[in-house]
Design a protein around this motif. Sequence first.
Motif, PDB file in Angstrom:
ATOM      1  N   GLU A 121      -6.282  12.509  -0.734  1.00 41.78           N
ATOM      2  CA  GLU A 121      -5.139  13.346  -0.408  1.00 41.78           C
ATOM      3  C   GLU A 121      -4.765  14.198  -1.622  1.00 41.78           C
ATOM      4  N   ILE A 141       0.365   6.894  -6.684  1.00 34.98           N
ATOM      5  CA  ILE A 141      -0.843   7.690  -6.912  1.00 34.98           C
ATOM      6  C   ILE A 141      -0.566   9.162  -6.659  1.00 34.98           C
ATOM      7  N   LEU A 142       0.111   9.467  -5.561  1.00 36.91           N
ATOM      8  CA  LEU A 142       0.369  10.862  -5.215  1.00 36.91           C
ATOM      9  C   LEU A 142       1.326  11.525  -6.203  1.00 36.91           C
ATOM     10  N   THR A 189      -2.570  15.580  -4.564  1.00 36.55           N
ATOM     11  CA  THR A 189      -1.459  15.026  -5.333  1.00 36.55           C
ATOM     12  C   THR A 189      -0.291  15.993  -5.356  1.00 36.55           C
ATOM     13  N   GLU A 193      -7.874   2.488   3.206  1.00 31.91           N
ATOM     14  CA  GLU A 193      -6.632   3.233   3.006  1.00 31.91           C
ATOM     15  C   GLU A 193      -6.540   3.776   1.584  1.00 31.91           C
ATOM     16  N   PHE A 194      -7.014   2.980   0.624  1.00 30.08           N
ATOM     17  CA  PHE A 194      -6.986   3.426  -0.769  1.00 30.08           C
ATOM     18  C   PHE A 194      -7.886   4.643  -0.974  1.00 30.08           C
ATOM     19  N   MET A 220       0.821  -1.210   0.000  1.00 29.47           N
ATOM     20  CA  MET A 220       0.000   0.000   0.000  1.00 29.47           C
ATOM     21  C   MET A 220       0.854   1.259   0.000  1.00 29.47           C
ATOM     22  N   ASN A 221       2.048   1.215   0.600  1.00 28.65           N
ATOM     23  CA  ASN A 221       2.928   2.390   0.579  1.00 28.65           C
ATOM     24  C   ASN A 221       3.382   2.700  -0.842  1.00 28.65           C
ATOM     25  N   ASP A 245      -8.687   6.813   1.258  1.00 28.62           N
ATOM     26  CA  ASP A 245      -8.028   7.973   1.917  1.00 28.62           C
ATOM     27  C   ASP A 245      -6.928   8.532   1.018  1.00 28.62           C
ATOM     28  N   ILE A 246      -6.213   7.646   0.339  1.00 27.62           N
ATOM     29  CA  ILE A 246      -5.138   8.104  -0.558  1.00 27.62           C
ATOM     30  C   ILE A 246      -5.713   8.953  -1.692  1.00 27.62           C
ATOM     31  N   ARG A 276       0.473   4.120  -2.749  1.00 26.84           N
ATOM     32  CA  ARG A 276       0.251   5.507  -2.327  1.00 26.84           C
ATOM     33  C   ARG A 276       1.243   6.457  -2.998  1.00 26.84           C
ATOM     34  N   ASP A 277       2.528   6.080  -2.995  1.00 26.73           N
ATOM     35  CA  ASP A 277       3.546   6.942  -3.598  1.00 26.73           C
ATOM     36  C   ASP A 277       3.288   7.130  -5.096  1.00 26.73           C
TER      37      ASP A 277
END
Length: 233
Positions: free
Chosen positions: A230, A82-83, A232, A223-224, A75-76, A226-227, A79-80
């Motif tokens: 966030e 996607i952001l 970008t 968590e997805f 998931m980390n 929430d990502i 997340r990286d």
Amino acid sequence: MFHLLQVTTTPIVDSLHKTAASIPPVEEKISMWDMLQKGGFLMYPLYFLLVLAIFFFFERLIAIRKASKIEPNFMNIIRDNILSGNISAARSLAKNTPNPVAKMIDKGLQRIGKPIDAIEKSMENVGKLEMYNMERNLSILSLVAGIAPMFGFLGTIVGMVQLFYGIASTGEYTLNTIAGGIYTKMVTSATGLIIGLIAYVGYNFLSTQIDKTANKMEVASAEFIDILQEPTK
């Protein structure tokens, strides 16, 4: 002369009798296989149920453990990517990771740009399909847990029928007459209960493992989402 011979041999005979009396009787032992055979023809469906329970327990155990393996940094990395706007890299990682969590994330990545509710709904549908795949064939263990004791109870009835038939045929109520019926009754009942217990314990153990995997899926899905909310980079 005869009298002297008779007197001389009497202590020898007494000694032999005492020696024979002092020897403990040899206990007749019966092997487990011989005891199971005394259960009669009803043991064969019980053997079949035992094989079913063992096979599907290990088949589901392997599948569930494979589905529950998730990389700690999965998931980390998602997340990286996607952001940073690298959606294609995130999708590539999700596609190449063979577990239910990755499949849910991949579906969510495909829906990026749509409303959050639509993304959650699509991921939820994938999660339901993955739960179904994990629970597939698990009902067979539940079925064995219920049927095996019933076969044991059927063996009790058959044993009692054999018992009364033997008494009616011979007109005697002796141990030899009732032994066959008692063996069928006790062996099938005990075997059915043991197989049912094995299947019941296996079913509940696997259900617990599925619940743990489902919890991981829910955490990853939340968590997805929430990502996605966030900002970008």
